[in-house]
Enzyme design. Structure first.
Site, PDB file in Angstrom:
ATOM      1  N   LYS A 103      -5.252  43.316  40.107  1.00 59.98           N
ATOM      2  CA  LYS A 103      -6.065  44.389  39.876  1.00 59.98           C
ATOM      3  C   LYS A 103      -7.295  43.413  39.145  1.00 59.98           C
ATOM      4  O   LYS A 103      -7.132  42.720  38.629  1.00 59.98           O
ATOM      5  CB  LYS A 103      -5.677  45.409  39.024  1.00 59.98           C
ATOM      6  CG  LYS A 103      -6.217  46.626  39.070  1.00 59.98           C
ATOM      7  CD  LYS A 103      -5.792  47.572  40.201  1.00 59.98           C
ATOM      8  CE  LYS A 103      -6.721  48.930  40.340  1.00 59.98           C
ATOM      9  NZ  LYS A 103      -6.046  49.874  41.344  1.00 59.98           N
ATOM     10  N   GLY A 216     -12.713  63.046  43.504  1.00 59.42           N
ATOM     11  CA  GLY A 216     -13.604  61.627  44.049  1.00 59.42           C
ATOM     12  C   GLY A 216     -12.884  61.269  45.472  1.00 59.42           C
ATOM     13  O   GLY A 216     -12.425  62.331  46.051  1.00 59.42           O
ATOM     14  N   ASN A 217     -12.691  60.003  45.662  1.00 58.60           N
ATOM     15  CA  ASN A 217     -12.161  59.656  47.075  1.00 58.60           C
ATOM     16  C   ASN A 217     -10.767  60.427  47.276  1.00 58.60           C
ATOM     17  O   ASN A 217     -10.694  60.971  48.102  1.00 58.60           O
ATOM     18  CB  ASN A 217     -12.224  58.116  47.053  1.00 58.60           C
ATOM     19  CG  ASN A 217     -11.278  57.786  48.274  1.00 58.60           C
ATOM     20  OD1 ASN A 217     -10.370  58.094  48.541  1.00 58.60           O
ATOM     21  ND2 ASN A 217     -11.997  56.835  49.222  1.00 58.60           N
TER      22      ASN A 217
HETATM   23  P1  NAD Z   1     -13.378  58.041  42.217  1.00 59.93           P
HETATM   24  O1  NAD Z   1     -14.181  57.168  41.567  1.00 59.93           O
HETATM   25  O2  NAD Z   1     -13.759  58.171  43.601  1.00 59.93           O
HETATM   26  O3  NAD Z   1     -13.369  59.618  41.597  1.00 59.93           O
HETATM   27  C1  NAD Z   1     -12.723  59.604  40.481  1.00 59.93           C
HETATM   28  C2  NAD Z   1     -12.840  61.198  40.021  1.00 59.93           C
HETATM   29  O4  NAD Z   1     -12.344  61.625  38.634  1.00 59.93           O
HETATM   30  C3  NAD Z   1     -14.280  61.682  40.050  1.00 59.93           C
HETATM   31  O5  NAD Z   1     -14.268  63.239  40.756  1.00 59.93           O
HETATM   32  C4  NAD Z   1     -14.721  61.942  38.749  1.00 59.93           C
HETATM   33  O6  NAD Z   1     -15.718  63.102  38.491  1.00 59.93           O
HETATM   34  C5  NAD Z   1     -13.322  62.397  38.253  1.00 59.93           C
HETATM   35  N1  NAD Z   1     -13.193  62.104  36.735  1.00 59.93           N
HETATM   36  C6  NAD Z   1     -13.768  61.245  36.112  1.00 59.93           C
HETATM   37  N2  NAD Z   1     -13.297  61.402  34.655  1.00 59.93           N
HETATM   38  C7  NAD Z   1     -12.622  62.716  34.737  1.00 59.93           C
HETATM   39  C8  NAD Z   1     -11.765  63.248  33.508  1.00 59.93           C
HETATM   40  N3  NAD Z   1     -12.044  62.774  32.373  1.00 59.93           N
HETATM   41  N4  NAD Z   1     -11.427  64.325  33.715  1.00 59.93           N
HETATM   42  C9  NAD Z   1     -11.345  64.824  35.201  1.00 59.93           C
HETATM   43  N5  NAD Z   1     -11.974  64.073  36.368  1.00 59.93           N
HETATM   44  C10 NAD Z   1     -12.322  63.096  35.794  1.00 59.93           C
HETATM   45  O7  NAD Z   1     -11.916  57.378  42.079  1.00 59.93           O
HETATM   46  P2  NAD Z   1     -10.698  57.592  43.207  1.00 59.93           P
HETATM   47  O8  NAD Z   1     -10.845  56.234  44.073  1.00 59.93           O
HETATM   48  O9  NAD Z   1     -10.683  58.864  43.732  1.00 59.93           O
HETATM   49  O10 NAD Z   1      -9.640  57.275  42.125  1.00 59.93           O
HETATM   50  C11 NAD Z   1      -8.796  58.316  41.473  1.00 59.93           C
HETATM   51  C12 NAD Z   1      -7.499  57.806  40.706  1.00 59.93           C
HETATM   52  O11 NAD Z   1      -6.825  57.436  42.254  1.00 59.93           O
HETATM   53  C13 NAD Z   1      -7.551  56.497  39.964  1.00 59.93           C
HETATM   54  O12 NAD Z   1      -6.702  56.644  39.132  1.00 59.93           O
HETATM   55  C14 NAD Z   1      -7.348  55.378  40.998  1.00 59.93           C
HETATM   56  O13 NAD Z   1      -6.772  54.379  40.206  1.00 59.93           O
HETATM   57  C15 NAD Z   1      -6.424  55.985  41.835  1.00 59.93           C
HETATM   58  N6  NAD Z   1      -6.166  55.413  43.211  1.00 59.93           N
HETATM   59  C16 NAD Z   1      -7.188  55.471  43.910  1.00 59.93           C
HETATM   60  C17 NAD Z   1      -6.751  54.735  45.388  1.00 59.93           C
HETATM   61  C18 NAD Z   1      -7.799  54.846  46.320  1.00 59.93           C
HETATM   62  O14 NAD Z   1      -7.772  54.409  47.262  1.00 59.93           O
HETATM   63  N7  NAD Z   1      -9.329  55.026  45.814  1.00 59.93           N
HETATM   64  C19 NAD Z   1      -5.544  54.379  45.488  1.00 59.93           C
HETATM   65  C20 NAD Z   1      -4.655  54.526  44.750  1.00 59.93           C
HETATM   66  C21 NAD Z   1      -4.575  55.340  43.349  1.00 59.93           C
END
Ligand code: NAD
Length: 406
Positions: A103, A216-217
């Protein structure tokens, strides 16, 4: 509260109490192969020089090249990156892909950078780490606040420095830069396949009321996919606020509202609530999809969901896990639930190395089979060892890693 790495190590302690893996093996897994900290100088638009702190943790490569995303966040620090790298090692083993755990990250609030500053920072991260990266060595991907565009800058910088033209060193790239079809929704979709495989066994109805934290994503894609499959999304949130309507949310209109106003709050026909209140809503399925440590011993007693699907990494602390277990709330753990993202990243790497481009249908069909298989095996492991799903997943992963290490 413990930091995420302490939480990860507490999970390792817990699994070694359930099954004896031998002290040497567990001791080895307590330490990453290497953790690297770098300083990245960036000439800012106003002419000043700013130094950002960056990281890459290579945790374990018994199963294949180190694999894992890069996070840009103001609170990112080495213990968070180490925990995420450890979970990647477990996750790749759970998903049964030939990759290890790694990571990366940078301590930065990317919203405060201009596009050109962000590009310089991203290229700077690669310049400092190009020696250790490569298709057969270490393969990064996006995570919180890192996008396909950032992956394209990084891949381009890596190619310039090393001359490697396979494009297989970074995944999550845009399609035109060698990305895979289906990588965008892969994490949410994989989570849905896992949920759908286990739903009946976990006593959930055919049509569930679903609450999602994070838009988010991962969170927004999950909301769309669950809704398309007949489930009702009753609450969603972002970092600023949460909105709730017991009868269901119109996701398309909410996305338009967020685009227009920059926030979810004050959307007509919904009630504004806090993120803390959202977690405690009555529902069939709660989906944390934002950050780690959101369900702790401080609020676990108040959770009313029947099942939790962890799409975020590490959203539940080990103490909260025990409380939820006693309350009979099943948790589908992150290392299984969100492994669809890394699985499609692996497909992308594989396509790049073979110089192929698969259709979206082929990607989703392969993803579905792998997610169903992982979910069934973990349920079996949990039953066999009379434990909960997270420990079932850890047992399966450690068995696979240990076999390879021996
Ligand atoms: P992102 O940056 O696209 O979205 C994050 C979201 O969380 C945003 O909507 C943001 O507004 C919200 N957020 C931030 N702080 C917050 C809070 N305190 N309370 C509520 N919401 C809050 O990120 P992502 O890629 O969607 O990742 C989200 C989670 O999923 C992370 O833990 C990441 O490690 C995990 N993850 C992502 C992927 C991927 O493919 N992107 C894969 C596996 C795991």
């Amino acid at each position: 509260m413990q930091n995420p790495y302490q939480n990860a190590m507490a999970q390792l302690d817990k699994v070694s109490q359930i099954k004896n893996f031998g002290e040497d093996f567990i001791e080895k897994l307590r330490h990453p192969d290497r953790d690297i900290r770098i300083s990245i100088p960036v000439k800012m638009d106003d002419g000043s020089l700013k130094i950002f702190e960056g990281y890459r943790v290579e945790y374990n490569n018994a199963l294949g090249p180190y694999k894992g995303g890069i996070r840009y966040h103001q609170d990112t620090e080495i213990n968070e990156v180490k925990a995420l790298a450890f979970w990647m090692a477990i996750k790749c083993a759970v998903a049964n892909i030939p990759m290890g755990g790694g990571k990366g990250g940078v301590t930065v609030d990317p919203k405060k950078l201009s596009k050109s500053e962000l590009e310089k920072l991203s290229r700077g991260w690669v310049q400092k780490l190009s020696d250790i990266l490569g298709p057969k060595k270490d393969v990064p991907a996006p995570d919180v606040n890192t996008t396909p565009e950032i992956m394209a800058w990084m891949a381009d910088e890596f190619e310039k420095i090393t001359g490697d033209k396979t494009r297989a060193t970074f995944t999550g790239k845009p399609i035109e830069a060698g990305g895979s079809e289906g990588r965008g929704p892969a994490t949410g979709l994989g989570g849905f396949y896992v949920f759908d495989t286990l739903r009946g066994q976990l006593g959930l109805p055919e049509k569930c009321k679903v609450v999602i934290q994070g838009f988010g994503n991962v969170g927004a894609n999950a909301a769309k996919i669950f809704s398309q499959n007949g489930h009702t999304i009753i609450a969603v949130s972002d970092s600023k606020s949460a909105i709730f309507n017991e009868n269901g949310l119109d996701l398309k209109k909410i996305e338009e509202h967020k685009k227009k106003t920059g926030a979810l709050k004050d959307f007509s026909g919904t009630k504004n609530i806090t993120n803390a209140e959202l977690l405690e809503l009555s529902c069939d399925l709660l989906v944390p999809a934002a950050f780690e440590n959101v369900i702790t011993d401080a609020n676990a007693e108040k959770i009313k969901a029947k099942v939790i699907l962890e799409l975020a990494n590490g959203p539940i602390t080990p103490k909260a896990d025990e409380i939820l277990f006693k309350k009979n709330i099943s948790v589908i753990p992150d290392v299984l639930a969100n492994s669809g993202g890394v699985t499609v990243s692996y497909f992308e790497w594989d396509q790049n190395l073979k110089n192929e481009h698969w259709s979206e249908n082929k990607v989703f069909d392969k993803l579905k089979l792998m997610m169903e298989d992982a979910a069934k095996k973990i349920l079996e492991k949990a039953k066999e060892n009379k434990t909960y799903l997270r420990m079932g997943a850890f047992i399966l992963a450690l068995e696979r890693i240990k076999e390879k290490m021996l």
